[in-house]
Design a protein around this motif. Structure first.
Motif, PDB file in Angstrom:
ATOM      1  N   ALA A 172      35.572 -30.273  33.458  1.00 18.13           N
ATOM      2  CA  ALA A 172      34.384 -30.209  32.595  1.00 18.13           C
ATOM      3  C   ALA A 172      33.640 -31.548  32.616  1.00 18.13           C
ATOM      4  O   ALA A 172      32.414 -31.589  32.571  1.00 18.13           O
ATOM      5  CB  ALA A 172      34.787 -29.838  31.169  1.00 18.13           C
ATOM      6  N   ARG A 173      34.411 -32.628  32.711  1.00 16.46           N
ATOM      7  CA  ARG A 173      33.759 -33.942  32.791  1.00 16.46           C
ATOM      8  C   ARG A 173      33.025 -34.077  34.132  1.00 16.46           C
ATOM      9  O   ARG A 173      31.865 -34.491  34.181  1.00 16.46           O
ATOM     10  CB  ARG A 173      34.788 -35.064  32.613  1.00 16.46           C
ATOM     11  CG  ARG A 173      34.140 -36.441  32.394  1.00 16.46           C
ATOM     12  CD  ARG A 173      35.104 -37.570  32.657  1.00 16.46           C
ATOM     13  NE  ARG A 173      35.694 -37.493  33.981  1.00 16.46           N
ATOM     14  CZ  ARG A 173      35.072 -37.771  35.119  1.00 16.46           C
ATOM     15  NH1 ARG A 173      33.813 -38.182  35.102  1.00 16.46           N
ATOM     16  NH2 ARG A 173      35.681 -37.640  36.277  1.00 16.46           N
ATOM     17  N   ALA A 174      33.700 -33.668  35.194  1.00 16.85           N
ATOM     18  CA  ALA A 174      33.072 -33.752  36.521  1.00 16.85           C
ATOM     19  C   ALA A 174      31.802 -32.902  36.564  1.00 16.85           C
ATOM     20  O   ALA A 174      30.849 -33.231  37.280  1.00 16.85           O
ATOM     21  CB  ALA A 174      34.066 -33.306  37.592  1.00 16.85           C
ATOM     22  N   ALA A 175      31.772 -31.823  35.784  1.00 16.19           N
ATOM     23  CA  ALA A 175      30.621 -30.917  35.775  1.00 16.19           C
ATOM     24  C   ALA A 175      29.546 -31.340  34.768  1.00 16.19           C
ATOM     25  O   ALA A 175      28.522 -30.672  34.649  1.00 16.19           O
ATOM     26  CB  ALA A 175      31.101 -29.498  35.446  1.00 16.19           C
ATOM     27  N   GLY A 176      29.805 -32.411  34.042  1.00 19.67           N
ATOM     28  CA  GLY A 176      28.782 -32.889  33.098  1.00 19.67           C
ATOM     29  C   GLY A 176      28.746 -32.117  31.789  1.00 19.67           C
ATOM     30  O   GLY A 176      27.809 -32.261  31.001  1.00 19.67           O
ATOM     31  N   ILE A 177      29.770 -31.310  31.540  1.00 20.04           N
ATOM     32  CA  ILE A 177      29.811 -30.568  30.261  1.00 20.04           C
ATOM     33  C   ILE A 177      30.231 -31.515  29.143  1.00 20.04           C
ATOM     34  O   ILE A 177      29.763 -31.414  28.013  1.00 20.04           O
ATOM     35  CB  ILE A 177      30.782 -29.367  30.374  1.00 20.04           C
ATOM     36  CG1 ILE A 177      30.280 -28.397  31.437  1.00 20.04           C
ATOM     37  CG2 ILE A 177      30.953 -28.669  29.020  1.00 20.04           C
ATOM     38  CD1 ILE A 177      31.301 -27.339  31.842  1.00 20.04           C
ATOM     39  N   VAL A 178      31.134 -32.434  29.460  1.00 21.62           N
ATOM     40  CA  VAL A 178      31.521 -33.484  28.512  1.00 21.62           C
ATOM     41  C   VAL A 178      31.318 -34.821  29.214  1.00 21.62           C
ATOM     42  O   VAL A 178      31.313 -34.897  30.440  1.00 21.62           O
ATOM     43  CB  VAL A 178      32.995 -33.339  28.044  1.00 21.62           C
ATOM     44  CG1 VAL A 178      33.241 -31.963  27.443  1.00 21.62           C
ATOM     45  CG2 VAL A 178      33.975 -33.617  29.167  1.00 21.62           C
ATOM     46  N   SER A 179      31.153 -35.866  28.407  1.00 22.43           N
ATOM     47  CA  SER A 179      30.924 -37.171  29.045  1.00 22.43           C
ATOM     48  C   SER A 179      32.214 -37.971  29.190  1.00 22.43           C
ATOM     49  O   SER A 179      32.297 -38.855  30.029  1.00 22.43           O
ATOM     50  CB  SER A 179      29.893 -37.978  28.259  1.00 22.43           C
ATOM     51  OG  SER A 179      30.339 -38.208  26.952  1.00 22.43           O
ATOM     52  N   GLU A 180      33.231 -37.656  28.374  1.00 18.94           N
ATOM     53  CA  GLU A 180      34.491 -38.401  28.455  1.00 18.94           C
ATOM     54  C   GLU A 180      35.660 -37.475  28.161  1.00 18.94           C
ATOM     55  O   GLU A 180      35.544 -36.561  27.333  1.00 18.94           O
ATOM     56  CB  GLU A 180      34.544 -39.528  27.407  1.00 18.94           C
ATOM     57  CG  GLU A 180      33.676 -40.710  27.695  1.00 18.94           C
ATOM     58  CD  GLU A 180      33.853 -41.817  26.640  1.00 18.94           C
ATOM     59  OE1 GLU A 180      34.925 -41.881  25.990  1.00 18.94           O
ATOM     60  OE2 GLU A 180      32.909 -42.588  26.468  1.00 18.94           O
ATOM     61  N   VAL A 181      36.787 -37.760  28.818  1.00 20.42           N
ATOM     62  CA  VAL A 181      38.053 -37.100  28.483  1.00 20.42           C
ATOM     63  C   VAL A 181      38.971 -38.173  27.911  1.00 20.42           C
ATOM     64  O   VAL A 181      39.119 -39.248  28.494  1.00 20.42           O
ATOM     65  CB  VAL A 181      38.700 -36.458  29.729  1.00 20.42           C
ATOM     66  CG1 VAL A 181      40.044 -35.830  29.362  1.00 20.42           C
ATOM     67  CG2 VAL A 181      37.775 -35.413  30.334  1.00 20.42           C
ATOM     68  N   VAL A 182      39.558 -37.881  26.763  1.00 22.46           N
ATOM     69  CA  VAL A 182      40.413 -38.851  26.074  1.00 22.46           C
ATOM     70  C   VAL A 182      41.774 -38.191  25.827  1.00 22.46           C
ATOM     71  O   VAL A 182      41.892 -36.964  25.958  1.00 22.46           O
ATOM     72  CB  VAL A 182      39.764 -39.305  24.743  1.00 22.46           C
ATOM     73  CG1 VAL A 182      38.467 -40.061  25.008  1.00 22.46           C
ATOM     74  CG2 VAL A 182      39.506 -38.118  23.819  1.00 22.46           C
ATOM     75  N   PRO A 183      42.801 -38.964  25.499  1.00 23.86           N
ATOM     76  CA  PRO A 183      44.110 -38.341  25.257  1.00 23.86           C
ATOM     77  C   PRO A 183      44.016 -37.228  24.205  1.00 23.86           C
ATOM     78  O   PRO A 183      43.244 -37.340  23.242  1.00 23.86           O
ATOM     79  CB  PRO A 183      44.976 -39.507  24.765  1.00 23.86           C
ATOM     80  CG  PRO A 183      44.342 -40.721  25.382  1.00 23.86           C
ATOM     81  CD  PRO A 183      42.867 -40.445  25.393  1.00 23.86           C
ATOM     82  N   SER A 184      44.810 -36.187  24.411  1.00 17.80           N
ATOM     83  CA  SER A 184      44.816 -35.057  23.468  1.00 17.80           C
ATOM     84  C   SER A 184      44.993 -35.547  22.044  1.00 17.80           C
ATOM     85  O   SER A 184      45.815 -36.433  21.788  1.00 17.80           O
ATOM     86  CB  SER A 184      45.964 -34.098  23.796  1.00 17.80           C
ATOM     87  OG  SER A 184      45.622 -33.331  24.907  1.00 17.80           O
ATOM     88  N   GLY A 185      44.192 -35.005  21.153  1.00 14.80           N
ATOM     89  CA  GLY A 185      44.295 -35.358  19.731  1.00 14.80           C
ATOM     90  C   GLY A 185      43.404 -36.519  19.328  1.00 14.80           C
ATOM     91  O   GLY A 185      43.333 -36.851  18.141  1.00 14.80           O
ATOM     92  N   THR A 186      42.689 -37.126  20.284  1.00 16.03           N
ATOM     93  CA  THR A 186      41.869 -38.291  19.928  1.00 16.03           C
ATOM     94  C   THR A 186      40.363 -38.052  20.134  1.00 16.03           C
ATOM     95  O   THR A 186      39.566 -38.978  20.011  1.00 16.03           O
ATOM     96  CB  THR A 186      42.278 -39.562  20.719  1.00 16.03           C
ATOM     97  OG1 THR A 186      41.976 -39.367  22.104  1.00 16.03           O
ATOM     98  CG2 THR A 186      43.767 -39.852  20.572  1.00 16.03           C
ATOM     99  N   ALA A 187      39.977 -36.812  20.442  1.00 15.52           N
ATOM    100  CA  ALA A 187      38.549 -36.544  20.706  1.00 15.52           C
ATOM    101  C   ALA A 187      37.690 -36.845  19.475  1.00 15.52           C
ATOM    102  O   ALA A 187      36.596 -37.427  19.591  1.00 15.52           O
ATOM    103  CB  ALA A 187      38.354 -35.100  21.152  1.00 15.52           C
ATOM    104  N   LEU A 188      38.191 -36.479  18.295  1.00 15.59           N
ATOM    105  CA  LEU A 188      37.387 -36.703  17.088  1.00 15.59           C
ATOM    106  C   LEU A 188      37.217 -38.192  16.819  1.00 15.59           C
ATOM    107  O   LEU A 188      36.119 -38.657  16.486  1.00 15.59           O
ATOM    108  CB  LEU A 188      38.032 -36.001  15.888  1.00 15.59           C
ATOM    109  CG  LEU A 188      37.322 -36.207  14.549  1.00 15.59           C
ATOM    110  CD1 LEU A 188      35.851 -35.792  14.631  1.00 15.59           C
ATOM    111  CD2 LEU A 188      38.026 -35.438  13.435  1.00 15.59           C
ATOM    112  N   SER A 189      38.286 -38.938  16.999  1.00 15.29           N
ATOM    113  CA  SER A 189      38.202 -40.372  16.745  1.00 15.29           C
ATOM    114  C   SER A 189      37.204 -41.040  17.710  1.00 15.29           C
ATOM    115  O   SER A 189      36.384 -41.867  17.313  1.00 15.29           O
ATOM    116  CB  SER A 189      39.615 -40.953  16.852  1.00 15.29           C
ATOM    117  OG  SER A 189      39.593 -42.238  17.321  1.00 15.29           O
ATOM    118  N   ARG A 190      37.235 -40.637  18.977  1.00 18.48           N
ATOM    119  CA  ARG A 190      36.294 -41.205  19.961  1.00 18.48           C
ATOM    120  C   ARG A 190      34.853 -40.750  19.646  1.00 18.48           C
ATOM    121  O   ARG A 190      33.910 -41.550  19.720  1.00 18.48           O
ATOM    122  CB  ARG A 190      36.706 -40.769  21.368  1.00 18.48           C
ATOM    123  CG  ARG A 190      35.792 -41.262  22.474  1.00 18.48           C
ATOM    124  CD  ARG A 190      35.735 -42.769  22.564  1.00 18.48           C
ATOM    125  NE  ARG A 190      34.806 -43.207  23.607  1.00 18.48           N
ATOM    126  CZ  ARG A 190      34.115 -44.348  23.555  1.00 18.48           C
ATOM    127  NH1 ARG A 190      34.234 -45.178  22.520  1.00 18.48           N
ATOM    128  NH2 ARG A 190      33.290 -44.666  24.541  1.00 18.48           N
TER     129      ARG A 190
END
Ligand code: CAA
Length: 251
Positions: A172-190
């Motif tokens: 999804a990151r490679a496709a531009g759907i998301v801009s960053e992938v972070v460790p599981s459970g930390t998406a909200l904090s980022r």
């Protein structure tokens, strides 16, 4: 913190509000009520000058597993035309305030379209994205074919829309759907860190910059450039620009 039945509205902190989809038992399936609560909250926050960034989050298992299939099964074409859920999507798309998705777990169907409706998105490493509507004899109807094609390009969009298969967070990151992938459970904090950074910038500049980027997907280049320059000139006369530049120049 206030709680609707489906969407929990967090407190305004550093200019940022988190809207949490709160039906984990249904994998946050987007029933009509969810969409209306979401649109109501976004519309209200969009009008609040103190709210400079809105995060949409789900749970650890599911961001959102799509439209609520039981409810959608009961709607035919004419019923969908002026249905409040159709209008709710349009109300969300009208927001001038930056929308940031924090995605953990499944973002499928309408859930993936909700991510695509946000201005930026952060994914936990275990997130999964897909448009499975075709497996139900249907197709994406909240921007999936259009926004996905603009992010991911034709080939991957066709693959997702026509097979109903899922992709992982890195794809999804490679496709531009998301801009960053972070460790599981930390998406909200980022997402919160990024939203606070966005919220620290002047409101008018942020909104005009967002609008200008979105116009890139709707206009020919010459028109987009004309509109960009109009906003650029408009901001050149703003008090906040003058104040920020003066602060910089004073050192
Ligand atoms: N609508 C309604 N209910 C849903 C749902 C959905 N989209 N997704 C999950 N649920 C419900 C399940 O029915 C189940 O309810 P019960 O406990 O009452 O049986 C509960 O949520 C938990 O689901 P699972 O047991 O399936 O959970 P899981 O963790 O094993 O799997 C999943 C999760 C992979 C997301 C799976 O639930 C799934 O495939 N869901 C459907 C995904 C889908 O097809 N989405 C597209 C919907 S259509 C759309 O978005 C647009 C449109 O209308 C055109």
């Amino acid at each position: 913190m206030s709680a609707g039945a489906d969407v929990v509205i967090g407190p305004l902190e550093d200019g940022v509000v988190v809207l949490t989809l709160a039906r984990p038992e249904a994998r946050n399936a987007l029933r009509h009520q969810t969409m209306i609560e979401l649109a109501d909250a976004i519309e209200r926050l969009d009008a609040d000058a103190d709210a400079r960034g809105i995060i949409i989050a789900g749970g650890q298992k599911a961001f959102a597993a799509g439209a609520d299939i039981a409810e959608m099964a009961a709607l035919d074409g004419p019923a969908l035309l002026a249905h409040p859920r159709t209008l709710a999507w349009q109300r969300i798309w009208r927001a001038g305030c930056p929308l940031i998705a924090a995605v953990e777990g499944w973002a499928l169907g309408g859930g993936c379209e909700l991510v695509l409706s946000c201005d930026l998105a952060i994914a936990g490493a275990g997130a999964r994205f897909g448009q499975p509507e075709i497996t139900l004899g249907w197709m994406p109807g909240a921007g999936g074919t259009q926004r996905l094609a603009r992010s991911a390009g034709k080939a991957l969009t066709m693959q997702l829309v026509l097979t109903g298969d899922q992709i992982d967070a890195e794809a999804a990151r490679a496709a531009g759907i998301v801009s960053e992938v972070v460790p599981s459970g930390t998406a909200l904090s980022r997402a919160r860190t990024l939203a606070q950074r966005i919220a620290s910038h002047p409101r008018q500049a942020t909104r005009l910059a967002k609008q200008a980027v979105l116009r890139a997907f709707e206009t020919p280049l010459s028109e987009g450039l004309r509109e960009e320059h109009a906003s650029f000139r408009h901001l050149a006369s703003s008090e906040e620009r003058a104040a920020r530049m003066a602060t910089f120049l004073r050192g």
